[in-house]
Design an enzyme around this catalytic site. Structure first.
Site, short mmCIF file in Angstrom:
data_model
loop_
_atom_site.label_atom_id
_atom_site.label_comp_id
_atom_site.label_asym_id
_atom_site.label_seq_id
_atom_site.Cartn_x
_atom_site.Cartn_y
_atom_site.Cartn_z
N TYR A 143 -57.11 -0.73 -9.28
CA TYR A 143 -55.77 -0.12 -9.19
C TYR A 143 -55.45 0.40 -7.79
CZ TYR A 143 -56.97 0.86 -14.17
OH TYR A 143 -57.37 0.79 -15.47
N GLY B 106 -57.05 11.47 -22.64
CA GLY B 106 -58.34 11.01 -22.14
C GLY B 106 -58.57 11.57 -20.75
N CYS C 40 -71.37 -8.00 -3.57
CA CYS C 40 -70.90 -9.10 -2.73
C CYS C 40 -69.45 -9.45 -3.05
CB CYS C 40 -71.80 -10.31 -2.94
SG CYS C 40 -73.49 -9.92 -2.55
C1 LIG Z 1 -52.86 4.23 -26.95
C2 LIG Z 1 -53.51 5.07 -25.93
N1 LIG Z 1 -53.72 6.37 -26.21
C3 LIG Z 1 -54.31 7.19 -25.30
C4 LIG Z 1 -54.73 6.72 -24.08
C5 LIG Z 1 -55.38 7.67 -23.13
O1 LIG Z 1 -54.60 7.83 -22.01
P1 LIG Z 1 -54.93 8.92 -20.91
O2 LIG Z 1 -56.35 8.76 -20.54
O3 LIG Z 1 -54.01 8.61 -19.80
O4 LIG Z 1 -54.65 10.26 -21.51
C6 LIG Z 1 -54.53 5.37 -23.74
C7 LIG Z 1 -54.95 4.86 -22.43
O5 LIG Z 1 -54.79 3.78 -22.04
C8 LIG Z 1 -53.91 4.52 -24.71
O6 LIG Z 1 -53.71 3.24 -24.44
#
Ligand SMILES: Cc1ncc(COP(=O)(O)O)c(C=O)c1O
Length: 435
Positions: A316, A275, A355
């Site tokens: 975070y 992602g 706020c």
């Molecule tokens: C099961 C699973 N796959 C893929 C991802 C994508 O992770 P990233 O954005 O770090 O590649 C996540 C993110 O939380 C996840 O929980």
């Protein structure tokens, strides 16, 4: 950040001036580079080519339909974690047969939707979820393809909120339980275990956790095959880190160097669920300065993007580079090393209008003096930015722009006040009110 670059002191996304986009579409504004998105996908497809990979873009990182469409057109599969994400993939023209359905709390309705759509497989997180999948598949008269999500018990050395591969995580199951479940479903006519899934965390910047997880996966694949399960996929999850601050992340080729040789002897195809590494540095958030203010020694830059637009710093304490869209004369493009003292800057807290004391995008950040109306770029905001936004303080969500060379597409229009109240109007006696 190559697709976001400064020319003559002005920030560009590909071939479009970010200041012009902000003038046209307003702020706060998410701006994405299509070339960066496609480039991220291609580099994974190339680096892992030896494992005939199916890159399943993790929809949760950025689920805008225009981005999903671009991903589908470039051969991506999808990692979805809800019926809503599956719906988006189908709307964008994605192939559910190239989608994995993950998530720790799938409802019966979501399982049925996944089966009906024909997803490639479910990532199963618990014994109880497996029972539900068997029940729903049996009722529908189909066989559910699945992978067990296993916690390899490796430490990904990342923020505790995005670490998932440890034994005590709420996700997946430990190796012993997965083996027991493997025995339990042997010969079950309603499911077919075709894969093993591991996702150990997010924003991982070293290769060791992947080497450790892949080694454990190989053993496990062998054990499941001995039980008679037709395991032909290994799903490594996502998690590759990106450069937020400097050069902290490894190139995807370095991850491939440890994962490919480990998995190759199994003959499995690789599924990946990236992602952040695809979307993170493919997007920025653009804001406009509203006010500056000094309280004691503290200087505050109050601008129109807030924690409801980008919650990562509040949630975070994450770091995003921030720099003027039009750089004042004499200053460089955004520096790689924010710790260094930069002549012509002073420390500012970059805060929004919400706020909450937690409403900040940066603390004590070296920035030049800016005035009302100046534009700021908040970098590395393409992943887990807009998707985690909210309407807190009844703030309309930002608009999103997808840039392709010299053209810009309004991928999501800015919300209006009417949008924000429309689901509540019935209660005021508008047409459709009950009673
Ligand atoms: C099961 C699973 N796959 C893929 C991802 C994508 O992770 P990233 O954005 O770090 O590649 C996540 C993110 O939380 C996840 O929980």
């Amino acid at each position: 950040m190559d697709h976001f670059h400064y020319r003559d002191g002005r920030l560009y996304c590909e071939d479009l001036s970010v200041a012009d986009l902000a003038d046209t579409y307003g702020t706060p504004l998410y701006v994405y580079s299509q070339a960066a998105i496609v480039g991220g996908l291609k580099s994974l497809q190339t680096a892992f080519a030896a494992l005939n990979p199916l890159v399943c873009y993790s929809v949760k990182a950025n689920s805008n339909l225009s981005i999903l469409k671009v991903m589908a057109e470039n051969g991506s599969g999808f990692d979805v974690v809800s019926g809503g994400e599956l719906y988006r993939v189908e709307k964008a023209g994605g192939d559910p047969g190239r989608a994995v359905f993950a998530g720790v709390g799938k409802t019966d309705e979501e399982i049925a939707a996944g089966l009906k759509a024909g997803v490639l497989m479910f990532n199963v997180e618990s014994e109880a979820e497996l029972d539900a999948i068997v029940r729903v598949a049996k009722a529908m008269g189909v066989v559910a393809p699945l992978a067990l999500r296993v916690n390899p018990d490796v430490d990904p050395k990342t923020h505790r909120y995005i670490s998932t591969g440890k034994k005590e995580s709420k996700f997946g199951m430990d190796i012993d339980r997965s083996l027991a479940l493997g025995y339990a479903i042997k010969g079950n006519p309603h499911v077919s275990m075709i894969g093993v899934h591991m996702h150990i965390g997010s924003q991982i910047t070293t290769t060791e956790p992947y080497a450790g997880a892949a080694g454990k996966a190989v053993t496990l694949i062998g054990q499941f095959r001995e039980m008679g399960h037709p395991v032909s996929w290994f799903n490594m999850g996502g998690g590759f880190g990106i450069n937020y601050k400097g050069r902290e992340a490894k190139a995807v080729e370095e991850f491939a160097n440890v994962i490919v040789p480990a998995i190759k002897p199994t003959g499995c195809r690789l599924v990946m669920e990236p992602g952040r590494v695809i979307a993170g540095n493919a997007g920025i958030l653009v804001s406009r300065v509203l006010y500056t203010k000094q309280s004691g020694e503290k200087r505050f830059l109050i601008q129109d993007a807030a924690m409801n637009d980008l919650i990562r710093p509040a949630l975070y304490e994450s770091f995003h580079r921030i720099w003027p869209v039009i750089v004042p004369a004499g200053l460089p493009a955004p520096p790689d090393d924010y710790e260094a003292s930069i002549e012509g800057t002073e420390p500012w807290d970059v805060v929004g209008p919400v706020c909450e004391s937690g409403d900040f995008l940066a603390k004590d950040r070296a920035l030049p003096r800016l005035d009302r109306g100046d534009l700021l770029a908040i970098f590395s905001a393409g992943a887990y930015g807009m998707v985690m936004s909210s309407n807190y303080n009844t703030r309309p969500r930002a608009a999103e722009i997808l840039v392709d060379g010299t053209s810009a597409c309004l991928a999501r229009r800015r919300e209006t006040y009417e949008d924000l109240v429309e689901h509540e109007l019935a209660a005021l006696g508008a047409p459709g009110a009950l009673g």
